[in-house]
Design a protein around this motif. Structure first.
Motif, PDB file in Angstrom:
ATOM      1  N   SER A   1       1.190  -1.297  -0.248  1.00 55.94           N
ATOM      2  CA  SER A   1      -0.224  -0.301   0.084  1.00 55.94           C
ATOM      3  C   SER A   1       0.471   0.936  -0.304  1.00 55.94           C
ATOM      4  CB  SER A   1      -1.066   0.319   1.241  1.00 55.94           C
ATOM      5  OG  SER A   1      -2.003  -1.480   1.388  1.00 55.94           O
ATOM      6  N   LEU A   2       1.276   1.384  -0.811  1.00 57.39           N
ATOM      7  CA  LEU A   2       2.300   2.402  -0.883  1.00 57.39           C
ATOM      8  C   LEU A   2       2.311   3.678  -1.206  1.00 57.39           C
ATOM      9  CD1 LEU A   2       5.659   0.389  -2.928  1.00 57.39           C
ATOM     10  CD2 LEU A   2       5.472   1.040   0.246  1.00 57.39           C
ATOM     11  N   PHE A   3       1.287   3.484  -2.786  1.00 59.44           N
ATOM     12  CA  PHE A   3       0.595   5.100  -2.764  1.00 59.44           C
ATOM     13  C   PHE A   3      -1.342   4.561  -2.577  1.00 59.44           C
ATOM     14  CE2 PHE A   3       4.021   4.106  -5.950  1.00 59.44           C
ATOM     15  CZ  PHE A   3       4.940   4.828  -5.199  1.00 59.44           C
ATOM     16  N   HIS A   4      -1.719   6.310  -2.883  1.00 60.86           N
ATOM     17  CA  HIS A   4      -2.614   5.824  -2.406  1.00 60.86           C
ATOM     18  C   HIS A   4      -3.455   7.340  -3.184  1.00 60.86           C
ATOM     19  CE1 HIS A   4      -2.831   9.984  -0.891  1.00 60.86           C
ATOM     20  NE2 HIS A   4      -2.381   9.432   0.300  1.00 60.86           N
ATOM     21  N   PRO A   5      -4.700   7.162  -4.122  1.00 63.63           N
ATOM     22  CA  PRO A   5      -5.414   7.540  -5.682  1.00 63.63           C
ATOM     23  C   PRO A   5      -4.854   9.828  -5.727  1.00 63.63           C
ATOM     24  CG  PRO A   5      -6.798   6.316  -5.001  1.00 63.63           C
ATOM     25  CD  PRO A   5      -5.857   5.804  -3.643  1.00 63.63           C
ATOM     26  N   GLY A   6      -5.157  10.178  -6.292  1.00 61.61           N
ATOM     27  CA  GLY A   6      -4.266  11.516  -5.654  1.00 61.61           C
ATOM     28  C   GLY A   6      -3.165  11.982  -4.928  1.00 61.61           C
ATOM     29  N   GLU A   7      -2.345  11.226  -5.136  1.00 59.82           N
ATOM     30  CA  GLU A   7      -1.318  11.339  -4.036  1.00 59.82           C
ATOM     31  C   GLU A   7      -0.153  12.004  -5.507  1.00 59.82           C
ATOM     32  OE1 GLU A   7       1.844   9.683  -0.722  1.00 59.82           O
ATOM     33  OE2 GLU A   7       0.448   8.199  -1.442  1.00 59.82           O
ATOM     34  N   ARG A   8       0.197  13.019  -4.937  1.00 59.26           N
ATOM     35  CA  ARG A   8       1.625  13.880  -5.476  1.00 59.26           C
ATOM     36  C   ARG A   8       2.999  13.196  -5.016  1.00 59.26           C
ATOM     37  NH1 ARG A   8       2.948  19.465  -5.474  1.00 59.26           N
ATOM     38  NH2 ARG A   8       4.006  19.131  -7.236  1.00 59.26           N
ATOM     39  N   ILE A   9       3.687  12.901  -6.111  1.00 61.16           N
ATOM     40  CA  ILE A   9       5.496  11.650  -5.456  1.00 61.16           C
ATOM     41  C   ILE A   9       5.763  12.427  -6.729  1.00 61.16           C
ATOM     42  CG2 ILE A   9       5.930   9.686  -5.708  1.00 61.16           C
ATOM     43  CD1 ILE A   9       3.998   9.801  -3.672  1.00 61.16           C
ATOM     44  N   ALA A  10       7.283  12.298  -5.735  1.00 61.29           N
ATOM     45  CA  ALA A  10       8.608  13.183  -5.961  1.00 61.29           C
ATOM     46  C   ALA A  10       9.405  11.655  -6.244  1.00 61.29           C
ATOM     47  CB  ALA A  10       9.032  14.475  -5.548  1.00 61.29           C
ATOM     48  N   ILE A  11      10.237  11.680  -7.146  1.00 59.83           N
ATOM     49  CA  ILE A  11      10.351  10.500  -8.262  1.00 59.83           C
ATOM     50  C   ILE A  11      12.233  10.883  -7.547  1.00 59.83           C
ATOM     51  CG2 ILE A  11      11.422   8.999  -9.423  1.00 59.83           C
ATOM     52  CD1 ILE A  11       8.420   9.575 -11.115  1.00 59.83           C
ATOM     53  N   GLY A  12      12.947  10.739  -7.011  1.00 56.76           N
ATOM     54  CA  GLY A  12      14.691  10.665  -6.860  1.00 56.76           C
ATOM     55  C   GLY A  12      15.309  10.618  -7.767  1.00 56.76           C
TER      56      GLY A  12
ATOM     57  N   LEU B   1       6.136  13.452 -10.493  1.00 56.92           N
ATOM     58  CA  LEU B   1       7.208  14.441 -10.863  1.00 56.92           C
ATOM     59  C   LEU B   1       9.033  14.252 -10.161  1.00 56.92           C
ATOM     60  CD1 LEU B   1       7.930  16.582  -7.946  1.00 56.92           C
ATOM     61  CD2 LEU B   1       5.875  17.241  -8.492  1.00 56.92           C
ATOM     62  N   LEU B   2       9.563  15.236 -11.182  1.00 58.97           N
ATOM     63  CA  LEU B   2      10.393  14.261 -10.889  1.00 58.97           C
ATOM     64  C   LEU B   2      11.803  15.524 -10.041  1.00 58.97           C
ATOM     65  CD1 LEU B   2      12.297  13.263 -14.501  1.00 58.97           C
ATOM     66  CD2 LEU B   2      11.372  12.207 -13.142  1.00 58.97           C
ATOM     67  N   LEU B   3      12.348  14.333  -8.854  1.00 60.52           N
ATOM     68  CA  LEU B   3      13.241  15.604  -7.706  1.00 60.52           C
ATOM     69  C   LEU B   3      14.948  15.306  -7.682  1.00 60.52           C
ATOM     70  CD1 LEU B   3      13.472  17.999  -5.804  1.00 60.52           C
ATOM     71  CD2 LEU B   3      12.739  16.043  -4.008  1.00 60.52           C
ATOM     72  N   SER B   4      15.505  16.528  -8.504  1.00 59.19           N
ATOM     73  CA  SER B   4      16.810  15.528  -8.526  1.00 59.19           C
ATOM     74  C   SER B   4      18.164  16.670  -7.451  1.00 59.19           C
ATOM     75  CB  SER B   4      17.581  16.064 -10.007  1.00 59.19           C
ATOM     76  OG  SER B   4      18.767  15.338 -10.738  1.00 59.19           O
ATOM     77  N   ILE B   5      19.253  16.390  -7.293  1.00 64.04           N
ATOM     78  CA  ILE B   5      20.276  16.806  -5.886  1.00 64.04           C
ATOM     79  C   ILE B   5      21.375  16.749  -7.077  1.00 64.04           C
ATOM     80  CG2 ILE B   5      21.527  17.286  -3.909  1.00 64.04           C
ATOM     81  CD1 ILE B   5      18.192  17.027  -3.699  1.00 64.04           C
ATOM     82  N   ASP B   6      21.610  18.280  -7.097  1.00 60.53           N
ATOM     83  CA  ASP B   6      22.982  18.298  -7.648  1.00 60.53           C
ATOM     84  C   ASP B   6      24.212  18.570  -6.891  1.00 60.53           C
ATOM     85  OD1 ASP B   6      25.284  19.704  -8.918  1.00 60.53           O
ATOM     86  OD2 ASP B   6      24.222  21.224  -9.370  1.00 60.53           O
TER      87      ASP B   6
ATOM     88  N   ARG C   1      13.788  18.913   1.977  1.00 62.25           N
ATOM     89  CA  ARG C   1      13.821  20.463   1.710  1.00 62.25           C
ATOM     90  C   ARG C   1      13.774  20.704  -0.294  1.00 62.25           C
ATOM     91  NH1 ARG C   1      16.860  24.778   5.020  1.00 62.25           N
ATOM     92  NH2 ARG C   1      17.852  23.806   6.568  1.00 62.25           N
ATOM     93  N   GLY C   2      13.363  19.890  -0.736  1.00 59.82           N
ATOM     94  CA  GLY C   2      13.298  19.974  -2.334  1.00 59.82           C
ATOM     95  C   GLY C   2      11.675  19.535  -2.320  1.00 59.82           C
ATOM     96  N   ALA C   3      11.491  18.538  -1.885  1.00 62.13           N
ATOM     97  CA  ALA C   3       9.987  18.258  -1.849  1.00 62.13           C
ATOM     98  C   ALA C   3       8.875  18.797  -0.855  1.00 62.13           C
ATOM     99  CB  ALA C   3       9.966  16.853  -0.852  1.00 62.13           C
ATOM    100  N   ALA C   4       9.574  19.834  -0.397  1.00 64.49           N
ATOM    101  CA  ALA C   4       8.913  20.855   1.029  1.00 64.49           C
ATOM    102  C   ALA C   4       8.330  21.789  -0.169  1.00 64.49           C
ATOM    103  CB  ALA C   4      10.048  20.966   1.757  1.00 64.49           C
ATOM    104  N   ARG C   5       9.405  22.361  -0.523  1.00 67.30           N
ATOM    105  CA  ARG C   5       8.904  23.570  -2.369  1.00 67.30           C
ATOM    106  C   ARG C   5       8.005  23.029  -2.650  1.00 67.30           C
ATOM    107  NH1 ARG C   5      15.407  25.244  -3.787  1.00 67.30           N
ATOM    108  NH2 ARG C   5      16.033  26.091  -1.783  1.00 67.30           N
ATOM    109  N   LEU C   6       7.633  21.580  -3.075  1.00 67.21           N
ATOM    110  CA  LEU C   6       7.149  21.053  -3.848  1.00 67.21           C
ATOM    111  C   LEU C   6       5.675  20.902  -3.393  1.00 67.21           C
ATOM    112  CD1 LEU C   6       9.022  19.107  -6.099  1.00 67.21           C
ATOM    113  CD2 LEU C   6       8.500  21.624  -6.415  1.00 67.21           C
ATOM    114  N   GLY C   7       5.396  21.108  -1.956  1.00 66.83           N
ATOM    115  CA  GLY C   7       4.258  20.677  -1.125  1.00 66.83           C
ATOM    116  C   GLY C   7       4.109  19.088  -1.020  1.00 66.83           C
TER     117      GLY C   7
END
Length: 426
Positions: free
Chosen positions: A46-57, A85-90, A154-160
């Motif tokens: 049960s990793l996800f639920h409908p309507g959830e916003r997921i950031a893929i590292g 959506l995609l979230l990347s770290i430089d 912090r990146g996920a927090a910026r995106l809510g």
């Protein structure tokens, strides 16, 4: 000799041998089976639920690229209803991260997913190249690991977003289990084996949909799907302790293909023995119990004699244990007064030796950066403090007027000109 048919469809020619169980499959069945196993991992936990916003590292490597591709496919096929959506770290590693970020940008266009990039220099004022030049290659992965984890949060927090998925595979989990066993780190062992973790130091939970996927099968999937990924290893990682654990795991895999999942399963069983207040994390979801093939159990595993003591040695040891147990009943203990010691009476354990209940960690904000932490100052700020202490506080700048008026600089330039002239004359 006729070609070997696929073990599933029995119609197409088998082109792939699965590293996990040596099953011979055609390309179509392998891709479908790989995606189905990831889907089963997601639904059973049960990793996800409908309507959830997921950031893929994502980093541009094979694991995160395959994760993004599979999640996009499964989200459309099974109607998960996820906003991906995609979230990347430089990290600021020239010759490595700057090239991989170009791959990430191409993946964002290929998968039609928005991309957000967060840099170390933006958050901490340091790049990993600067950190390594300051402290050397020994221990640099500690800095990068702490900074990366906080940067993802912090990146996920910026995106809510409060849910980040990472591309950790079965090999990564097995390596982490082995590392924590060698270091005797039970709290980290508990967190590393959980497929979903929610740390007290962050509001963001993390999950690993590829937890039971072999690294070799991920490479096969990326190859046969024609995915665009970056394959160069980090230039600083060869010095990491993980490299030794990886070598050990790979050697075990050569002898026993199921060794990777066996190590993961053993880590899960040991993690259940760690109290929650010791682990310092809140695990959600239900871990999948990995089934081991009964036939594979007899091939170089616990049920075989490979690498174990012979039957004669075991018989001698068992006989010795029986003799010691029989001799234990003939022993007689005497006190100082010559009185027989009663074994039936238990000696009371002092209160000081009783195990104390460990206090639970309390969530608070870091006094310097405001990041959620279980300490007054988060670990990232503590590392930054050590780096900033050794950084020069002032910059020495010489203007053109000062350079012309300074006799010392003038003499130095004259000496340089004389030396240059003499070298040219020779």
């Amino acid at each position: 000799m006729p070609p070997t048919p696929c073990a599933i469809c029995h119609a197409s020619r088998a082109l792939i041998i699965r590293p996990k169980n040596h099953q011979k499959l055609c390309k179509r069945c392998f891709l479908q089976l790989f995606e189905t196993e990831i889907h089963n991992t997601i639904t059973s936990n049960s990793l996800f639920h409908p309507g959830e916003r997921i950031a893929i590292g994502v980093s541009g490597g094979k694991d995160s690229t395959v994760l993004a591709s599979v999640l996009k496919t499964l989200n459309e096929r099974y109607n998960y209803g996820l906003d991906l959506l995609l979230l990347s770290i430089d990290e600021g590693i020239k010759g490595y991260r700057d090239d991989s970020l170009e791959t990430v940008k191409r993946n964002a266009q290929q998968y039609s997913m928005p991309l957000s990039i967060v840099g170390y220099d933006e958050l901490y004022g340091w790049t990993m190249d600067q950190v390594v030049s300051q402290i050397g290659k020994k221990g640099n992965c500690t800095y990068c690991g702490v900074f990366r984890r906080q940067a993802l949060d912090r990146g996920a927090a910026r995106l809510g977003i409060t849910h980040v998925v990472t591309g950790h595979n079965a090999d990564d989990v097995a390596e982490t289990v082995m590392m924590n066993l060698l270091r005797g780190d039970l709290p980290r062992l508990s967190r590393a084996t959980s497929i979903v973790t929610a740390s007290t130091a962050s509001d963001t939970k993390r999950s690993k949909p590829l937890k039971y996927a072999y690294e070799k099968e991920i490479v096969l999937y990326a190859h046969h799907k024609g995915l665009d990924y970056f394959s160069t290893e980090c230039i600083y990682s060869p010095e990491a302790f993980r490299g030794s654990a990886r070598t050990l795991i790979k050697n075990l895999e050569r002898v026993r293909p199921s060794a990777i999942l066996d190590v993961v399963k053993s880590g899960e069983d040991m993690a259940k023995l760690v109290p929650q207040e010791v682990s310092g994390s809140l695990a959600s979801g239900k871990d999948v119990m990995v089934a081991v093939d009964a036939e594979a159990e007899g091939e170089g595993g616990c049920g075989s004699a490979n690498g174990r003591a012979s039957g004669g040695e075991m018989a001698v040891m068992e006989q010795r244990l029986r003799d010691e147990e029989a001799a234990g009943g003939k022993e007689t203990d005497f006190t100082v007064q010559g009185q027989r010691h009663d074994r039936s009476k238990k000696t009371p354990v002092p209160a000081a030796r009783m195990s104390k209940k460990l206090p639970k960690q309390q969530l608070q904000k870091c006094g310097r950066c405001g990041y959620l932490s279980s300490q007054a100052v988060c670990k990232a700020c503590m590392l930054l403090e050590g780096l900033n202490k050794n950084r020069p506080k002032t910059e020495i700048r010489v203007s053109v007027e000062e350079e012309e008026e300074s006799p010392t600089l003038t003499r130095r330039m004259e000496v340089m000109n004389v030396v240059t002239a003499s070298v040219n004359s020779t």
